[in-house]
Each structure stands twice: as C-alpha cells, then as structure tokens.
Design an enzyme around this catalytic site. Structure first.
Site, PDB file in Angstrom:
ATOM      1  CG  ASP A 306      -2.104   1.033   0.968  1.00 22.58           C
ATOM      2  OD1 ASP A 306      -2.152   1.690  -0.100  1.00 22.58           O
ATOM      3  OD2 ASP A 306      -2.937   1.192   1.891  1.00 22.58           O
ATOM      4  CG  HIS A 310       0.122  11.463   0.661  1.00 19.32           C
ATOM      5  ND1 HIS A 310      -0.837  11.757  -0.295  1.00 19.32           N
ATOM      6  CD2 HIS A 310      -0.328  10.361   1.302  1.00 19.32           C
ATOM      7  CE1 HIS A 310      -1.823  10.868  -0.226  1.00 19.32           C
ATOM      8  NE2 HIS A 310      -1.536  10.005   0.731  1.00 19.32           N
TER       9      HIS A 310
HETATM   10 ZN    ZN Z   1      -6.964   1.075   0.291  1.00 21.31          ZN
END
Ligand code: ZN
Length: 431
Positions: A306, A310
């Site tokens: 995942d 950012h």
């Molecule tokens: Zn997700």
C-alpha cells in the site's frame, strides 16, 4: 545467448519447495537451472554467498500517482523504488487523475511503464467510473487494454447492489476485485483507531467494526456470485476471522496485509506524527497479533505495501487534515523480516507471501524459480544493517514512519527478465 550466473546463494523457491544453497543460471532472460553447482561460463557472475536468492517480490498494492500527481510520485520513480525494494512486479491502483477507468488511461500507464519503469507494472483499473461507486467501468475493454484487476481502492463501494454487479462481471472477465473494506458510515470522521489511543489523542476514532462489517458483506457477495474477491490491507482481528471462516467453506477470497499493519500499533500515533496516519488506521496490539497469526496460517495470502506517496506539504498539516498513507516499497522486506527473526515464518514461507502468492492472485507469471520462468529474481541480504533515509531513496516522497530508523535486511540486487535493474552498490541501472 546471454547467461547470468548467481553463485552460492540460499535458493528459495516456494513454488517447488526448494530451499538449499546453490547456483541459479539465467539464459536469455529466463531461468535455465536452479540448484547445485552450475557451469560458470557466463557473461555475468553475481556472488550471492550468505544471501537469499528468490523469485522477485510482487506487490499487489502500489500507488504510482501518475497520471496527475507526479509531484508525489510517477511511474519512473515508483518503479525505481520498487526495484530497490526487491520488487520485480507492482500492481498500481486506479486513483490517479484522471482515474484509470477507461482503456486509454490503462494504455497510457502501460506505455509509460515500458519506457520508464525498471520493473513490470500491471494496472489495476477502477471498478466504477470515477471511483464514485455508482456505474461500473467497461471491464471487457479494460482487461483488453491490460488491466489485471478491478478496484476502487481508497474508497469503499458502499452500494451493495453495485458491488454485486462488479463481482459478477469480474468473474466473466476473469480478474479479481480488490476491495478496500471500510464502511464509510461507521468510519465517520475517524482518523485513528477507535480505542484508548483515540481517546488520549482527542481525535475521532475509526472503529475496527467498520472494516469487519464490510469484509463480511463482500464475502457474502463473493459467495453469491462465485467471483474472486481479494481483500486489501486487512487490519483487524474480526476481518481475519471472517476470511478464515469463508475460506473454510470454500469462498473464493484472498487477502493481503501491509508491513505497517504487521509491525506497528496505534500507539505510534500518540505523538500526532502524520506519517502514522494511514487508511485503514494502525490498530491495537491484539489486531496486529491477529494479522500476524492470519499471515502465518495462510488466511492472509500476501504481504502488500500500500505504498502511498504524499508530498511534505501535504503531510505537514494537522492530523485530521493530512492525507492518509505511507510509502513502503523500499522498507517492506526489512520490516517483514522481523517475522522470520521472531521465528513465525521460515524464509521460504516469507518469500511465498511476498512473491508466489501475489503472482498467483494476479494470475500472472512470477513467483517461481522453475526452469523456463521469466528470470525475475531478488537477492536479499537478511542481515545487512542500514538506516533508512527517504531523502536518499528512490521514491519522490518521504512519508514513512521508518525515516531515520535502523533496519535490518535489504535487497542487494534485483533482476527483471535476467537484467540487473538494481544493485545496492550501483543503484538503479535500467532504464
Ligand atoms: Zn486502500
């Protein structure tokens, strides 16, 4: 003929059960032989004594941010980060701008990957147009363009009728649906795990039941439709147990867990560090233990990063406002090696969860050192100590809770189709 010999490493091939010290021979981009002492007449010899030689890692869950948010990451930088982390294949999520919900965007990602990425990139297409959870995408056309799975990741498809249709059609096109399972009504404004930590922080809590409810719903819909449901980033004990029971009764459900949900608890959030803000949130110690047990007993098939880049200015805000997510491609193997060091998983079983199982979930080659397979290989030094500095890494972003931390174990070389794309001494070499 191009020959590469990887000499004297600990060969780990979960597909065949091979776990022995020996040589690996690559010819013309494919595995030619594994095991024993092999002929040294090769164009390139890589010494691997003391290291693991395994099929390259396959990440089911990467956010590459291109098109549209290249200031966070792009296919080139994300691909380099993957290579440095030992990944030879990454599946990239659809929440780009524009959303990957039409074949032209899928085409663009694949084109860009061919030019820019040292590792294989498989696009995951959106399940619904604009990730809005209302109208299904054109699944046949998307698979035709090269999409390998469907997901509205980042958002939950709240309408069960839509989710039922998505699952039914995914079965017809032969691709899994990757579900981000969080009931939005139960999440509410929650930004950290609901419990003693959210109380101490005075921040709105995201309850474990928000995930369990949605995993249970999607399992029932997968059972009804016969589709392949893949549950993304499982983080709570209730979800692990739901998946365990579903598999016992034969439901076609697979699941992944992230390194951070295996390694960190919600106590990490107590300092208001936005690098610990992630969706689903870091959970209780009991949930972490349940995720580890689920990974060990095979209920959770795969470890997926995942990886969610950012920018600094986005994470440098109040906890409630900062976007959720952390980068993970370059730290994943060091973090999950703790499971081996703690005696929970053998090296072979760890590689199965990083490589063989995710390749099978995607129904793509990889995850094997069998003769004739593509020579996607990672060489891991499980003992190497290093300090992670995201500024010196390959991702464009720096949002990692492991920044500045001492880690143990890392990929020292990564080969894709027999070509060395990463070498710890020389960096990323291709393209
Ligand atoms: Zn997700």
């Amino acid at each position: 003929m191009t020959r590469v010999l990887i000499r004297g490493g600990r060969l780990l091939d979960p597909a065949s059960g091979l776990d022995e010290v020996g040589d690996l021979l690559v010819e013309d981009g494919r595995i030619a032989a594994a095991g024993g002492q092999l002929d040294g007449r090769a164009a390139e010899v890589i010494e691997a004594a003391g290291a693991w030689v395994a099929p390259g890692f396959v990440d089911l869950h990467t956010h590459l941010r291109e098109p549209g948010q290249e200031y966070k990451e792009d296919i080139a930088s994300g691909g380099r980060a993957a290579a440095a982390g030992g990944f030879t294949t990454i599946a990239c999520m659809a929440n780009t701008q524009p959303v990957n919900d039409d074949p032209a965007t899928t085409d663009f990602i694949l084109d860009r990957a061919r030019q820019d990425s040292p590792v294989r990139v498989y696009p995951v297409a959106a399940a619904t147009r604009g990730l809005e959870g209302k109208v299904m995408t054109e699944m046949v056309a998307l698979v035709g363009a090269g999409a390998v799975a469907f997901s509205d990741d980042g958002r939950t498809i709240m309408d069960a009728g839509v989710m039922r249709r998505v699952l039914a059609y995914s079965r017809l096109v032969g691709a899994p649906v990757i579900a981000h399972c969080e009931d939005r009504c139960l999440v509410g404004e929650g930004v950290v795990n609901e419990g003693p930590c959210s109380t101490r922080l005075g921040l709105p809590g995201n309850p474990a039941i928000a995930e369990t409810v949605m995993v249970e719903r999607d399992i029932l819909l997968a059972e009804l439709t016969g589709a392949h449901l893949h549950v993304a980033h499982v983080s709570v004990a209730g979800a692990v147990e739901a998946i365990r029971r579903a598999r016992e009764r034969g439901v076609n459900v697979t699941a992944e867990v992230t390194p951070h949900h295996l390694a960190l608890t919600d106590e990490e959030t107590l300092g208001f560090d936005t690098h610990t803000k992630v969706a689903p949130p870091l959970r209780s110690a009991a949930d972490v233990a349940a995720c580890r047990a689920g990974l060990v007993d095979g209920t959770l098939d795969a470890i997926a990063t995942d990886h969610a880049p950012h920018a600094v200015h986005e994470k440098d805000q109040e906890f409630t406002v900062a976007p959720p997510g952390m980068i993970g491609l370059e730290t994943a193997v060091a973090v999950v090696l703790d499971l081996v060091r703690e005696g929970l998983l053998s090296p072979l079983e760890l590689v199965r969860r990083l490589s063989t199982n995710p390749a099978r979930i995607l129904r793509r080659p990889g995850g094997s050192l069998a003769r004739g397979e593509p020579a996607d290989v990672v060489i891991v030094d499980p003992d190497r100590r290093w300090t992670y500095d995201p500024a010196k890494g390959f991702s464009k972003s720096r949002n990692s809770p492991w920044a500045g931390k001492a880690l143990q174990g890392r990929a020292i070389a990564t080969l894709v189709a027999g070509r060395t794309v990463y070498d710890a001494d020389r960096g990323v070499l291709v393209p």
